[in-house]
Design an enzyme around this catalytic site. Structure first.
Site, PDB file in Angstrom:
ATOM      1  N   GLU A 100       0.862  -1.180   0.000  1.00 12.21           N
ATOM      2  CA  GLU A 100       0.000   0.000   0.000  1.00 12.21           C
ATOM      3  C   GLU A 100       0.893   1.223   0.000  1.00 12.21           C
ATOM      4  O   GLU A 100       1.633   1.475   0.947  1.00 12.21           O
ATOM      5  CB  GLU A 100      -0.973   0.026   1.183  1.00 12.21           C
ATOM      6  CG  GLU A 100      -1.742   1.353   1.187  1.00 12.21           C
ATOM      7  CD  GLU A 100      -3.014   1.401   2.007  1.00 12.21           C
ATOM      8  OE1 GLU A 100      -3.508   0.344   2.433  1.00 12.21           O
ATOM      9  OE2 GLU A 100      -3.513   2.524   2.206  1.00 12.21           O
TER      10      GLU A 100
ATOM     11  N   HIS B   3      -0.271   4.364  -0.295  1.00 10.79           N
ATOM     12  CA  HIS B   3      -1.354   5.349  -0.334  1.00 10.79           C
ATOM     13  C   HIS B   3      -0.891   6.794  -0.548  1.00 10.79           C
ATOM     14  O   HIS B   3      -1.367   7.494  -1.427  1.00 10.79           O
ATOM     15  CB  HIS B   3      -2.173   5.230   0.955  1.00 10.79           C
ATOM     16  CG  HIS B   3      -3.590   5.638   0.762  1.00 10.79           C
ATOM     17  ND1 HIS B   3      -4.620   5.231   1.582  1.00 10.79           N
ATOM     18  CD2 HIS B   3      -4.160   6.424  -0.169  1.00 10.79           C
ATOM     19  CE1 HIS B   3      -5.744   5.750   1.153  1.00 10.79           C
ATOM     20  NE2 HIS B   3      -5.487   6.489   0.092  1.00 10.79           N
TER      21      HIS B   3
ATOM     22  N   GLU C  32      -4.888   0.320  -2.177  1.00 10.24           N
ATOM     23  CA  GLU C  32      -4.707   1.768  -2.299  1.00 10.24           C
ATOM     24  C   GLU C  32      -3.311   2.167  -2.755  1.00 10.24           C
ATOM     25  O   GLU C  32      -2.600   2.886  -2.060  1.00 10.24           O
ATOM     26  CB  GLU C  32      -5.082   2.450  -0.976  1.00 10.24           C
ATOM     27  CG  GLU C  32      -6.533   2.181  -0.659  1.00 10.24           C
ATOM     28  CD  GLU C  32      -7.083   2.961   0.513  1.00 10.24           C
ATOM     29  OE1 GLU C  32      -8.216   3.460   0.408  1.00 10.24           O
ATOM     30  OE2 GLU C  32      -6.390   3.077   1.525  1.00 10.24           O
TER      31      GLU C  32
ATOM     32  N   GLU D 119     -14.359  -3.405   0.625  1.00 10.88           N
ATOM     33  CA  GLU D 119     -14.629  -2.746   1.907  1.00 10.88           C
ATOM     34  C   GLU D 119     -15.991  -2.085   1.786  1.00 10.88           C
ATOM     35  O   GLU D 119     -16.299  -1.450   0.772  1.00 10.88           O
ATOM     36  CB  GLU D 119     -13.581  -1.664   2.220  1.00 10.88           C
ATOM     37  CG  GLU D 119     -12.190  -2.215   2.428  1.00 10.88           C
ATOM     38  CD  GLU D 119     -11.130  -1.136   2.677  1.00 10.88           C
ATOM     39  OE1 GLU D 119     -11.468  -0.052   3.183  1.00 10.88           O
ATOM     40  OE2 GLU D 119      -9.960  -1.408   2.343  1.00 10.88           O
TER      41      GLU D 119
ATOM     42  N   PHE E 143      -9.660   7.594  13.874  1.00  4.52           N
ATOM     43  CA  PHE E 143      -9.968   6.853  12.643  1.00  4.52           C
ATOM     44  C   PHE E 143      -9.395   5.432  12.698  1.00  4.52           C
ATOM     45  O   PHE E 143      -9.757   4.573  11.906  1.00  4.52           O
ATOM     46  CB  PHE E 143      -9.411   7.616  11.444  1.00  4.52           C
ATOM     47  CG  PHE E 143     -10.135   7.345  10.154  1.00  4.52           C
ATOM     48  CD1 PHE E 143     -11.475   7.676  10.014  1.00  4.52           C
ATOM     49  CD2 PHE E 143      -9.481   6.773   9.070  1.00  4.52           C
ATOM     50  CE1 PHE E 143     -12.143   7.427   8.815  1.00  4.52           C
ATOM     51  CE2 PHE E 143     -10.136   6.515   7.881  1.00  4.52           C
ATOM     52  CZ  PHE E 143     -11.473   6.852   7.749  1.00  4.52           C
TER      53      PHE E 143
HETATM   54  C1  GAL Z   1     -10.027   2.379   3.075  1.00  3.96           C
HETATM   55  C2  GAL Z   1      -8.716   1.694   3.313  1.00  3.96           C
HETATM   56  C3  GAL Z   1      -8.606   1.115   4.696  1.00  3.96           C
HETATM   57  C4  GAL Z   1      -9.068   2.115   5.701  1.00  3.96           C
HETATM   58  C5  GAL Z   1     -10.458   2.496   5.406  1.00  3.96           C
HETATM   59  C6  GAL Z   1     -10.992   3.568   6.313  1.00  3.96           C
HETATM   60  O1  GAL Z   1      -9.905   3.372   2.152  1.00  3.96           O
HETATM   61  O2  GAL Z   1      -8.480   0.693   2.391  1.00  3.96           O
HETATM   62  O3  GAL Z   1      -7.288   0.743   4.913  1.00  3.96           O
HETATM   63  O4  GAL Z   1      -8.262   3.234   5.625  1.00  3.96           O
HETATM   64  O5  GAL Z   1     -10.551   3.050   4.138  1.00  3.96           O
HETATM   65  O6  GAL Z   1     -11.005   3.215   7.622  1.00  3.96           O
HETATM   66 MG    MG Z   2      -4.998   3.628   2.966  1.00  4.07          MG
END
Ligand code: GAL
Ligand code: MG
Length: 970
Positions: free
Chosen positions: A386, A388, A429, A499, A581
């Protein structure tokens, strides 16, 4: 630091993924290894270039040093990197842990091949033995093995030094949303094999019983050596055709060192998540005299995964994926998790109806896959990639190409034999680039038996055939968008959200609506809730340090012991950080289930009920592979008048998908008001994940709707109100007033609602009395609640009735207040009441958009157990659809409330403002009495902290709200 490493500076060299590291394989050496866990000599250097000193302390392996009383504490960031350097660079201040210990190499290992395995180290591992450099590894969540045969002397101790550099080029591709740690987080092992050994075993087992086992010896197999295998004692035949071809081709036969075993198992018991049937496979490498040089054990599940059209099929069945994203997490030890803890995670998930796990966002501890095979889970195995914060830069950066292919391929090589693994994920990500395609290409060639998915690729077009994702696996896509895609005629791939339904705080509104759509729409197959854990770290309040392993037992039912709290981002003084978070799971940090799990359990119910009016009910088997014989049931009839009748239930013999009508188990008694029939379904016998008698689901139907209409005769008394028009009552320390606000949930905060409410002044409107009118036994009080964004007229009519006071209320919400938290009354009782008993939905917490799993019935709970201790204090403890309740002290004194209509209520020890003002639970001071809310309307919870808000149907409309209740003294 040893010269060769500092010359190479591997922590800023993405091209260097390893040096001296053995190839990954699926042969598990855990059973034959010497485990080197325990206290190691340790020192933490400020950078990898600092010289090691004589100042040794100690550190426990496996474990993160960030949780073991060093000055390098955990840091939480979501997207952003904790430092500004651009990839592949890292800050000069770069905590570096040096672990050292003497290792006794058994004398009987003379002549054998000796291997060191480091289970996981983040983020760069440098290995030296007796001062000689041995190897380098990156890839923080997979083991690294190094051959020590030529470096150690059996019978003498060796000094093993493991240097772990925290920040590296690899950190930029390990930028997952979680705590940053440093250390060796999985076990360190030492083992020996014969110089000629099983280098790898690849198992393919299909649902028709076809079994193929390919064994690599890697190296010339000298004359007379051979491989055998057996499956639960049944001998496996060699692949004669392969042997013949091998023998004919001189170039191959000498060095290939492969053996292929074949079998067809008649009447095979197939593996699915519902029926995790496993066979034991043993592969042996024999010397010419028949003695065994090496053995490898595997558990084999016969099953097929395929995509046909837009359906993902397991053994030919389109299964629903009821998944969750799971990190390796523990509140004391971070990413170090024990076998027992992993088992407990999976057992809990099974009990709450989950059948799938995405190993977000890296390969998990190897034991997790063994447990998934054994308990029955479909696993999306995700590579540790990742990037990100620098996603766009890295996906096409050729310097990172090795790392992408390395990480994906090593995961596949390790986990390929697990029947539970049904999909490979290229990571999370990290945008989408050529590096992904390279990794996908490797997987497709190496393991054509499983689909590949990657959200970053799928995002380029859910139906795009040219992207490296066989699944349309979006995150947080609104229900309507998924349904529209499935109905568009353009869908080409299964749609399974990687997710969805973000579980931060009090959340997961509309989960049932998601599932109603999924079950009704061909093409939709489910998804993975974000996520399993609230990653709160147990922290001592006194010195702000993680409690670490010493914190065992210092929490209970989601609550940290006095002097402790659950730390989230920022609590270790770290900068930057992303706050709470990190607390977005369906369980609290100690694995206490949040109420959403009961909702999920019911949504996933294997047994469903439908009402056939007066003729009876229809029972349905909602599984994919199992009958109902593993379940047993009990009928419960709950009547509004307080009665609950029970009767044993005979579950019909139904195959998956079948239904059967059964007569009503009870004569509906006359009177008694509304009537609800619940089928309490439990396990009939012990399951590996649940003892006999464990609740599996509680499907319910309403048999009679008529609520009891009680019109209480007006009494010849007056009701007392004070000069402000507030009710005077011996049991209340605060009279009922209008409430439009709730302590913002994380969704309310991050979705922007809470800010709007503050701008509107909803949290503290100014109450202005307009008029008090008395008429006989009634008093009418008209007040205005003046907010910055509008005035709400609130009327209360109090009437003395037999045995109590009737309260009739109304509130007029102007158009400007078009999305408030609630409309209702709030009051506070005197100290005394400790028990809530109610008829309504329960017993667990429920909200308008999260109430499917809370059956209507007679429930009771201590007041202090009504509240869910969400990590950041917020609205909590609501109960939906309540018809009446009593709030009593142990001596049975207290009050009773009858509601004119089923309403949302809450009873706890805090005012909304108390909760909103606190950042952690240890700051809260419970009130002596109870704070009671009765809501005419309450806003849904939604999931706006990450993803869609609640649906419009669950918003509080403007206009006039009316509600009524009767207050009695017990
Ligand atoms: C997604 C991500 C997760 C976490 C989630 C928010 O975008 O893949 O790792 O960040 O959002 O809690
Ligand atoms: Mg992330």
């Amino acid at each position: 630091m040893t010269a060769p490493f500092s010359w190479l500076r591997p922590w800023e060299a993405p091209e260097v993924t390893s040096w001296g590291r053995l190839p990954m394989c699926a042969v598990d050496r855990r059973r034959q290894a010497v485990v080197l866990d325990g206290e190691w000599r340790f020192q933490l250097l400020p950078s990898p270039e600092t010289a090691v000193s004589d100042a040794w302390g100690s550190s426990y392996v496996p474990g993160a040093w960030t949780l073991q009383d060093t000055d390098d504490l955990p840091q939480y960031t979501n997207v952003r990197m904790p430092f500004p350097e651009f990839p592949p660079h890292v800050p000069a201040a770069n905590p570096t842990g040096v672990y050292e210990r003497a290792v006794d190499v058994p004398g009987e290992w003379a002549g054998r091949r000796i291997v060191l395995q480091v289970g996981a180290a983040e983020s760069v591992l440098l290995v030296e033995v007796d001062g000689r450099p041995v190897g380098i590894s990156k890839d923080s969540h997979l083991a690294a093995e190094f051959e020590l045969t030529d470096v150690v002397r059996p019978g003498s101790p060796a000094r093993v030094r493991l240097t772990v550099v925290k920040w590296s080029d690899a950190s930029h591709i390990e930028d997952q949303d979680q705590w940053w740690h440093g250390g060796i987080t999985r076990s360190v092992l030492l083992y020996a094999t014969d110089p000629l050994h099983l280098a790898d075993v690849t198992v393919r087992a299909r649902r028709d019983g076809d079994l193929r086992v390919d064994c690599a010896v890697r190296g010339p197999l000298p004359d007379g050596w051979y491989v055998t295998g057996d499956l639960d004692g049944q001998f496996l035949a060699q692949d004669a055709e392969f042997d013949r071809a091998n023998a004919e081709d001189e170039r191959v036969s000498g060095f290939l060192g492969e053996a292929r075993l074949r079998a067809t198992v008649p009447g095979v018991r197939t593996w699915t998540a519902e029926t995790p049937e496993l066979y034991g496979l043993t592969v042996r490498l024999h010397r010419p005299d028949g003695t065994v040089a090496d053995t490898s054990h595997h558990r084999v599940g016969f099953r097929d995964v395929e995509i046909v059209g837009r359906d993902l099929l397991i053994n030919g069945e389109r299964v629903f994926i009821r998944g969750v994203n799971r990190h390796d997490f523990h509140p004391l030890t971070g990413r170090t998790v024990s076998y027992d803890d992993m088992r407990a995670d999976l057992v809990l998930l099974k009990r709450f109806g989950f059948n799938a796990i995405r190993t977000a966002h890296y390969p998990n501890d190897p034991a997790l896959y063994d447990l998934a095979d054994e308990l029955g889970f479909y696993v999306v195995d995700e590579a540790d990639i990742e990037s990100h914060d620098h996603a766009h830069e890295i996906a096409d950066d050729p310097r990172y190409l090795n790392a992408f292919v390395d990480r994906v391929s090593r995961m596949v090589l390790r986990d390929k034999n697990h029947p539970s693994v049904i999909i490979w994920s290229l990571g999370n990500e990290s945008d989408y680039g050529a590096n992904h395609d390279a990794a996908a290409g490797w997987v497709r060639r190496h393991d054509p038996t499983r689909p590949v998915q990657y959200e970053g690729a799928a995002k380029r077009g859910w139906a795009d055939p040219d992207v490296a994702s066989d699944i349309a696996c979006p995150m947080y896509a609104p229900i309507e968008e998924c349904v529209a895609h499935a109905l568009s005629g353009k869908q080409t791939k299964p749609l399974i959200q990687c997710e969805y339904s973000h579980a931060m705080g009090n959340s997961n509104g509309t989960l049932a609506d998601h599932w109603a759509a999924i079950e009704a729409t061909p093409g939709l197959q489910g998804g993975f809730i974000w996520e399993f854990w609230d990653h709160g770290i147990l922290q001592r309040v006194s010195d702000g340090r993680p409690a670490g392993r010493a914190g065992a037992g210092l929490y209970e039912r989601g609550v940290a012991a006095p002097g402790h709290r659950w730390a989230y981002g920022g609590d270790f003084g770290e900068v930057p950080h992303d706050g709470a978070f990190i607390a977005d799971g369906v369980v609290l940090p100690d694995r206490t289930p949040k109420p959403v799990l009961y909702e999920h359990r019911e949504i996933a119910a294997p047994v469903r009920l439908q009402c056939l009016r007066h003729e009876g009910v229809v029972i349905g088997n909602h599984q994919h592979f199992r009958g109902l014989d593993w379940l047993t049931g009990e009928w419960r009839l709950s009547l509004a008048d307080g009665r609950t009748l029970t009767a044993p239930a005979e579950l019909p013999d139904l195959r998956p998908g079948e239904t059967a009508a059964v007569p009503l188990p009870f004569e509906l008694p006359e009177g008694g008001g509304e009537a609800w029939l619940t089928l309490r379904v439990t396990t009939a016998r012990d399951e590996p994940w649940a003892p006999a008698g464990t609740v599996v689901c509680l499907p319910q139907v309403r048999l009679r709707a008529t609520p009891v209409q009680r019109t209480l005769p007006v009494a010849d008394r007056t009701v007392e109100v004070d000069a402000d028009g507030l009710l005077v009552h011996p049991l209340l320390v605060a009279a009922p007033t209008l409430s439009l606000w709730r302590a913002p949930t994380d969704n309310d905060e991050l979705g922007g609602m809470a800010g709007r409410w503050r701008d509107w002044g909803l949290d503290a409107p100014v109450r202005e009395l307009v008029a008090v009118r008395r008429a006989g036994s009634s008093v009418g009080v008209l007040a205005e609640y003046v907010c910055a964004a509008g005035v709400v007229r609130h009327e209360q009519v109090f009437t003395a009735v037999e045995g109590g006071i009737r309260v009739e209320e109304s509130a007029e919400l102007p158009e400007t207040l078009n999305d408030v938290a609630r409309v209702g009354s709030v009051f506070e009782t005197v100290a005394g009441p400790t028990l809530l008993e109610w008829f309504g939905q329960g017993p667990w917490e429920s909200y308008p958009d999260r109430s499917t799993g809370a059956p209507v019935g007679h429930h009771s709970l201590p007041v202090d157990e009504l509240f869910t201790p969400y990590l950041r204090p917020q609205e909590s403890g609501g109960r939906h659809g309540v018809r009446h309740f009593t709030l009593s002290a142990p001596d049975a004194t207290g009050l009773a409330v009858e509601l004119a209509r089923p309403s949302q209520i809450s009873v706890n020890r805090y005012r909304a403002a108390d909760l909103a003002a606190a950042a952690h639970h240890d700051e809260l001071r419970p009130r002596a009495g109870c704070v009671v809310h009765i809501d005419a309307a309450h806003r849904g919870l939604g999931t706006a902290s990450c993803g869609p808000d609640t649906s419009p149907a669950y918003l509080v409309p403007t206009g006039t709200h009316r509600w009524g209740w009767v207050l009695r003294v017990l």
